[in-house]
Write a protein that holds these residues in place. Structure first.
Motif, PDB file in Angstrom:
ATOM      1  N   PRO A  93       0.817  -1.089  -0.022  1.00 12.53           N
ATOM      2  CA  PRO A  93       0.000  -0.059   0.102  1.00 12.53           C
ATOM      3  C   PRO A  93       0.668   1.429  -0.081  1.00 12.53           C
ATOM      4  CG  PRO A  93      -0.908  -1.388   1.543  1.00 12.53           C
ATOM      5  CD  PRO A  93       0.568  -2.088   0.974  1.00 12.53           C
ATOM      6  N   GLU A  94       1.972   1.293   0.708  1.00 14.09           N
ATOM      7  CA  GLU A  94       2.644   2.494   0.611  1.00 14.09           C
ATOM      8  C   GLU A  94       3.295   2.963  -0.627  1.00 14.09           C
ATOM      9  OE1 GLU A  94       3.239  -0.103   2.760  1.00 14.09           O
ATOM     10  OE2 GLU A  94       2.307   0.439   4.478  1.00 14.09           O
ATOM     11  N   LYS A  95       3.431   1.990  -1.409  1.00 15.59           N
ATOM     12  CA  LYS A  95       4.110   2.254  -2.736  1.00 15.59           C
ATOM     13  C   LYS A  95       3.066   2.400  -3.858  1.00 15.59           C
ATOM     14  CE  LYS A  95       8.541   0.133  -1.797  1.00 15.59           C
ATOM     15  NZ  LYS A  95       9.695  -0.895  -2.257  1.00 15.59           N
ATOM     16  N   THR A  96       1.706   2.584  -3.400  1.00 15.75           N
ATOM     17  CA  THR A  96       0.585   2.541  -4.388  1.00 15.75           C
ATOM     18  C   THR A  96       0.098   3.635  -4.414  1.00 15.75           C
ATOM     19  OG1 THR A  96       0.034   0.132  -4.031  1.00 15.75           O
ATOM     20  CG2 THR A  96      -1.539   1.407  -5.182  1.00 15.75           C
ATOM     21  N   ASN A  97       0.264   4.437  -5.587  1.00 16.89           N
ATOM     22  CA  ASN A  97      -0.583   5.753  -5.909  1.00 16.89           C
ATOM     23  C   ASN A  97      -2.200   5.641  -5.791  1.00 16.89           C
ATOM     24  OD1 ASN A  97      -1.713   5.579  -8.520  1.00 16.89           O
ATOM     25  ND2 ASN A  97       0.410   5.986  -9.104  1.00 16.89           N
ATOM     26  N   LEU A  98      -2.753   6.819  -5.732  1.00 12.28           N
ATOM     27  CA  LEU A  98      -4.225   6.948  -5.390  1.00 12.28           C
ATOM     28  C   LEU A  98      -4.908   6.247  -6.667  1.00 12.28           C
ATOM     29  CD1 LEU A  98      -6.590   7.756  -3.932  1.00 12.28           C
ATOM     30  CD2 LEU A  98      -6.799  10.024  -4.930  1.00 12.28           C
ATOM     31  N   ASP A  99      -4.256   6.492  -7.688  1.00 12.31           N
ATOM     32  CA  ASP A  99      -5.106   5.830  -9.174  1.00 12.31           C
ATOM     33  C   ASP A  99      -4.836   4.511  -9.282  1.00 12.31           C
ATOM     34  OD1 ASP A  99      -6.028   8.423  -9.806  1.00 12.31           O
ATOM     35  OD2 ASP A  99      -4.255   8.778 -11.161  1.00 12.31           O
ATOM     36  N   GLU A 100      -3.840   3.890  -8.834  1.00 12.48           N
ATOM     37  CA  GLU A 100      -3.611   2.609  -8.791  1.00 12.48           C
ATOM     38  C   GLU A 100      -4.420   2.078  -7.711  1.00 12.48           C
ATOM     39  OE1 GLU A 100       0.940   2.186 -10.178  1.00 12.48           O
ATOM     40  OE2 GLU A 100       0.535   2.700  -8.190  1.00 12.48           O
ATOM     41  N   ALA A 101      -4.320   2.553  -6.638  1.00 14.96           N
ATOM     42  CA  ALA A 101      -5.171   2.052  -5.304  1.00 14.96           C
ATOM     43  C   ALA A 101      -6.802   2.039  -5.699  1.00 14.96           C
ATOM     44  CB  ALA A 101      -5.164   2.924  -4.103  1.00 14.96           C
ATOM     45  N   ILE A 102      -7.288   2.932  -6.566  1.00  9.86           N
ATOM     46  CA  ILE A 102      -8.599   3.134  -6.818  1.00  9.86           C
ATOM     47  C   ILE A 102      -9.005   1.812  -7.760  1.00  9.86           C
ATOM     48  CG2 ILE A 102     -10.642   4.353  -8.234  1.00  9.86           C
ATOM     49  CD1 ILE A 102      -9.519   6.553  -6.588  1.00  9.86           C
TER      50      ILE A 102
END
Length: 130
Positions: A93-102
């Motif tokens: 999670p710490e290496k995931t940006n918002l767009d990727e997370a969504i």
């Protein structure tokens, strides 16, 4: 569920209106569709309902109790399924940006809940506040 005349008359949606006008219509519809249960003169359903106006949010419980909220949030039946799917991805999670997370979250919901609840391709993120 509101009478058209009440909408034109701008009748305020409040607990009294819901109990006296909406719940009888709702129970009638549920009874016709076989989704209403009666036991020892107590009626209930498997569902809860949200009634939302521009100013207020009301929840009608499975026992037809009415609660008013300023804010409302809900976790559906697929919560555990989504968490299980996310655990199998082994992403950081710490290496995931918002767009990727969504995108990951949308995929998790679609894949894990497709047999449990209906979700179309356009998932909406809804925050209800009065």
């Amino acid at each position: 569920l509101m009478d058209y005349k009440d909408i034109l008359d701008k009748v305020e949606l409040n607990e009294k209106y819901i109990v006296t006008n909406i719940i009888p219509k709702l129970t009638n519809m549920l009874e016709k569709s076989g989704c209403l249960y009666k036991e020892n003169n107590i009626i209930s359903t498997d569902n809860e309902f949200l009634i939302i106006s521009n100013k207020k949010i009301f929840s009608i419980g499975f026992d037809f109790s009415v609660l008013e909220f300023d804010k409302y949030g809900s976790t559906g039946s697929g919560y555990e399924l989504v968490v299980g799917y996310l655990d199998t991805l082994n992403y950081i999670p710490e290496k995931t940006n918002l767009d990727e997370a969504i995108k990951i979250l949308e995929t998790a919901i679609k894949k894990s809940c497709k047999n449990e609840i209906y979700i179309n391709d356009g998932i909406d993120y809804i925050n209800l506040e009065s």
